[in-house]
Design a protein around this motif. Structure first.
Motif, short mmCIF file in Angstrom:
data_model
loop_
_atom_site.label_atom_id
_atom_site.label_comp_id
_atom_site.label_asym_id
_atom_site.label_seq_id
_atom_site.Cartn_x
_atom_site.Cartn_y
_atom_site.Cartn_z
N TYR A 27 0.82 -1.22 0.00
CA TYR A 27 0.00 0.00 0.00
C TYR A 27 0.85 1.26 0.00
O TYR A 27 0.33 2.37 0.03
CB TYR A 27 -0.95 0.01 1.21
CG TYR A 27 -0.27 -0.29 2.53
CD1 TYR A 27 0.55 0.65 3.14
CD2 TYR A 27 -0.45 -1.52 3.16
CE1 TYR A 27 1.18 0.38 4.34
CE2 TYR A 27 0.19 -1.80 4.37
CZ TYR A 27 1.00 -0.84 4.95
OH TYR A 27 1.63 -1.11 6.14
N THR A 66 9.81 10.11 11.17
CA THR A 66 9.22 9.06 10.34
C THR A 66 10.08 8.89 9.08
O THR A 66 11.22 9.32 9.05
CB THR A 66 7.73 9.42 10.05
OG1 THR A 66 7.16 8.41 9.24
CG2 THR A 66 7.55 10.76 9.38
N GLY A 67 9.53 8.24 8.08
CA GLY A 67 10.28 8.03 6.85
C GLY A 67 9.33 7.60 5.74
O GLY A 67 8.13 7.89 5.84
N GLY A 68 9.79 6.82 4.84
CA GLY A 68 10.77 5.76 4.85
C GLY A 68 10.84 5.07 6.21
O GLY A 68 9.96 5.23 7.03
N GLU A 69 11.90 4.35 6.39
CA GLU A 69 12.07 3.73 7.70
C GLU A 69 13.11 4.54 8.49
O GLU A 69 14.31 4.50 8.18
CB GLU A 69 12.51 2.28 7.54
CG GLU A 69 12.86 1.59 8.85
CD GLU A 69 11.87 1.89 9.99
OE1 GLU A 69 10.64 1.85 9.77
OE2 GLU A 69 12.33 2.18 11.11
N THR A 95 7.65 6.95 14.37
CA THR A 95 6.87 5.92 13.70
C THR A 95 7.83 5.01 12.96
O THR A 95 8.63 5.50 12.15
CB THR A 95 5.87 6.53 12.69
OG1 THR A 95 5.00 7.42 13.37
CG2 THR A 95 5.02 5.45 12.05
N THR A 96 7.77 3.72 13.25
CA THR A 96 8.74 2.79 12.66
C THR A 96 8.06 1.48 12.30
O THR A 96 7.05 1.11 12.90
CB THR A 96 9.89 2.51 13.67
OG1 THR A 96 10.70 1.45 13.17
CG2 THR A 96 9.37 2.10 15.04
N SER A 119 4.44 -0.11 13.28
CA SER A 119 3.48 -0.64 12.31
C SER A 119 3.46 -2.15 12.41
O SER A 119 4.51 -2.81 12.40
CB SER A 119 3.86 -0.19 10.89
OG SER A 119 3.74 1.21 10.81
N ASN A 158 0.18 0.22 14.73
CA ASN A 158 -0.63 0.68 13.58
C ASN A 158 -0.82 -0.44 12.58
O ASN A 158 0.17 -1.07 12.17
CB ASN A 158 0.12 1.78 12.83
CG ASN A 158 -0.15 3.16 13.38
OD1 ASN A 158 -0.91 3.32 14.34
ND2 ASN A 158 0.44 4.16 12.76
N VAL A 160 -2.65 -0.90 8.73
CA VAL A 160 -3.48 -0.46 7.62
C VAL A 160 -4.35 -1.67 7.25
O VAL A 160 -3.81 -2.75 6.98
CB VAL A 160 -2.62 -0.03 6.41
CG1 VAL A 160 -3.51 0.42 5.25
CG2 VAL A 160 -1.66 1.09 6.80
N GLU A 188 -7.57 3.27 7.91
CA GLU A 188 -8.19 2.99 6.61
C GLU A 188 -7.14 3.16 5.50
O GLU A 188 -6.30 4.07 5.57
CB GLU A 188 -9.35 3.97 6.35
CG GLU A 188 -10.55 3.71 7.23
CD GLU A 188 -11.71 4.67 6.93
OE1 GLU A 188 -12.78 4.49 7.51
OE2 GLU A 188 -11.52 5.61 6.12
N MET A 190 -5.48 4.40 2.44
CA MET A 190 -5.58 5.72 1.79
C MET A 190 -5.01 5.68 0.38
O MET A 190 -4.05 4.96 0.11
CB MET A 190 -4.81 6.76 2.61
CG MET A 190 -5.35 6.97 4.00
SD MET A 190 -4.23 7.98 4.98
CE MET A 190 -4.45 9.57 4.18
N VAL A 192 -3.01 7.61 -1.01
CA VAL A 192 -1.89 8.56 -1.03
C VAL A 192 -0.90 8.22 -2.13
O VAL A 192 -0.98 7.13 -2.71
CB VAL A 192 -1.17 8.53 0.34
CG1 VAL A 192 -1.94 9.29 1.37
CG2 VAL A 192 -0.93 7.10 0.79
N MET A 337 4.53 8.34 -0.69
CA MET A 337 4.24 8.30 0.75
C MET A 337 5.51 8.06 1.56
O MET A 337 5.71 8.64 2.62
CB MET A 337 3.22 7.18 1.01
CG MET A 337 2.85 6.98 2.44
SD MET A 337 1.90 8.37 3.06
CE MET A 337 1.07 7.59 4.44
N1 SAM Z 1 8.22 3.00 7.78
C1 SAM Z 1 7.57 3.45 8.96
C2 SAM Z 1 6.33 2.63 9.23
O1 SAM Z 1 5.87 1.93 8.34
O2 SAM Z 1 5.82 2.72 10.34
C3 SAM Z 1 7.23 4.93 8.94
C4 SAM Z 1 6.77 5.53 7.64
S1 SAM Z 1 5.20 4.91 7.03
C5 SAM Z 1 5.02 5.85 5.54
C6 SAM Z 1 4.10 5.67 8.19
C7 SAM Z 1 2.71 5.09 8.26
O3 SAM Z 1 2.06 5.31 7.02
C8 SAM Z 1 2.66 3.61 8.55
O4 SAM Z 1 1.91 3.37 9.72
C9 SAM Z 1 1.97 3.06 7.33
O5 SAM Z 1 1.21 1.96 7.64
C10 SAM Z 1 1.17 4.26 6.83
N2 SAM Z 1 0.78 4.14 5.42
C11 SAM Z 1 1.59 3.96 4.36
N3 SAM Z 1 0.86 3.87 3.22
C12 SAM Z 1 -0.45 3.98 3.58
C13 SAM Z 1 -1.68 3.95 2.87
N4 SAM Z 1 -1.72 3.77 1.57
N5 SAM Z 1 -2.82 4.09 3.58
C14 SAM Z 1 -2.79 4.29 4.92
N6 SAM Z 1 -1.66 4.33 5.64
C15 SAM Z 1 -0.50 4.15 4.99
#
Ligand code: SAM
Ligand code: SF4
Ligand code: SF4
Length: 342
Positions: A27, A66-69, A95-96, A119, A158, A160, A188, A190, A192, A337
């Motif tokens: 996602y 946050t990131g990326g990782e 957020t990792t 996550s 977290n 998704v 939910e 998204m 993005v 994202m």
């Molecule tokens: N890599 C780290 C992680 O995954 O926790 C931090 C960056 S990640 C972009 C931050 C959050 O964005 C994560 O909790 C991820 O699940 C969420 N995320 C990424 N793509 C998404 C999407 N299409 N819809 C909803 N949440 C999304």
């Protein structure tokens, strides 16, 4: 404090410290190959800390890395320590994906990190391997435990929720989080940048999630009183057995009206919204000798002109599909994202 055109204050900043990632969640990063931000363009810890100080001066009091990782960025505790020492900071969170958390949890805590969000989309390693191309499920679980052992409290997990992937694990995830002393939060799916395989059919709405939880727990989840007036994206609910879960209904019930969040990419682009088409490039002023006051003036002007409400607008988009096609993402990696941070 500065406010935008809709009266929303600038209070919270998400700093993406790297666009790289050691997972490939479908996602977020479904492709085989990515265009990375050039290494020389990535802001140093000194630059990030200086910018954070300027944001704090404008009223920001919450920072999230946050990131990326983010744990792929070498020596992250060094940055955490610098930021934690700044006056006026109410919250400093990370957020990792958790893969690299276990060996670093203690150092991060000692450096002054206040909270972690990890996550965790599935409890099944084979699902994570197939969906996120990562064999690191055990490392994520070890990271969750290490965070607790290092003394972090208020940890959030977290997920998704995607139809046909993990939507049969809602209850298992709630139970797991409770055992680990953490709070489960469902997000939910998204549309993005990066989510170029997004379809409306794959979204599991907050309403559906609550109905599924109610069916299992023998009664509806009650919204917590402190949801009202809250600026946080997650709405929190108490299940009949007392367990609290959060739901971020960013797709079906966007919360742009209370959005006090700005973003900074690892190469210094200031974004007013997760869906913003472009950002304000802070690298030239930062590297060409602008004073803090001059940079603050740029930030203030950008925020005061802010009219972004991306998710609300997307909710009304006709024939809604993925926000971007691959070619658009390849042409501008800052739309991804994983570059703008979640
Ligand atoms: N890599 C780290 C992680 O995954 O926790 C931090 C960056 S990640 C972009 C931050 C959050 O964005 C994560 O909790 C991820 O699940 C969420 N995320 C990424 N793509 C998404 C999407 N299409 N819809 C909803 N949440 C999304
Ligand atoms: Fe998954 Fe986070 Fe990496 Fe995106 S940035 S692929 S959500 S781990
Ligand atoms: Fe804030 Fe933009 Fe997300 Fe709306 S879509 S909540 S304005 S970041």
């Amino acid at each position: 404090m500065i406010i935008d055109r809709f009266g929303r204050p600038l209070r919270s900043l998400r700093i993406s410290v790297t666009d790289r990632c050691n997972m490939r969640c479908r996602y977020c990063m479904p492709e085989e190959k990515y265009t990375w931000l050039p290494r020389g363009s990535i802001l140093s810890f000194e630059e990030l800390d200086r910018l954070a100080g300027i944001f704090l001066g404008l009223g920001v009091d919450k920072l999230r890395l946050t990131g990326g990782e983010p744990l792929l960025r070498a020596d992250l505790p060094v940055l955490v320590a610098r930021l934690a020492a700044r006056a006026g900071l109410q919250d400093l969170a990370l957020t990792t994906n958790g893969i690299l958390l276990a060996p670093q949890a203690e150092a991060l805590r000692r450096a002054g990190l206040r909270r972690v969000t990890i996550s965790l989309d599935t409890l099944r390693p084979e699902r994570m391997l197939a969906f996120a191309r990562s064999p690191g499920h055990a490392d994520v679980l070890a990271g969750i435990r290490a965070a607790r052992e290092a003394g972090f409290t208020g940890t959030k997990l977290n997920a998704v929720v995607i139809r046909g992937y993990n939507d049969d694990e809602l209850v298992d995830l709630v139970e797991f989080a409770r055992q680990e002393g953490a709070e489960m939060r469902f997000i939910e799916y998204m549309d993005v940048g990066g989510a170029n395989q997004w379809t409306g059919g794959a979204v599991v709405s907050r309403r559906e999630m609550l109905a599924r939880l109610a069916a299992h727990y023998g009664g509806p989840a009650e919204p917590l009183a402190d949801n009202a007036g809250s600026w946080a994206p997650a709405e929190r609910f108490r299940l009949p057995d007392g367990t609290v879960v959060g739901i971020i209904a960013s797709t079906t019930e966007p919360f742009c009206r209370t959005c006090d969040r700005a973003r900074l990419t690892a190469d210094g682009h200031f974004l007013l919204c997760l869906y913003a088409d472009t950002g304000l490039d802070l690298r030239p002023p930062l590297r060409d000798g602008a004073s803090d006051a001059e940079i603050a003036a740029l930030l203030r002007a950008a925020w005061q002109a802010r009219e972004d409400r991306g998710a609300e607008q997307r909710a009304h988009a006709p024939d809604r599909g993925a926000l971007y096609q691959l070619a658009t993402l390849r042409a501008d990696p800052r739309k991804e994202m994983h570059t703008r941070g979640g």
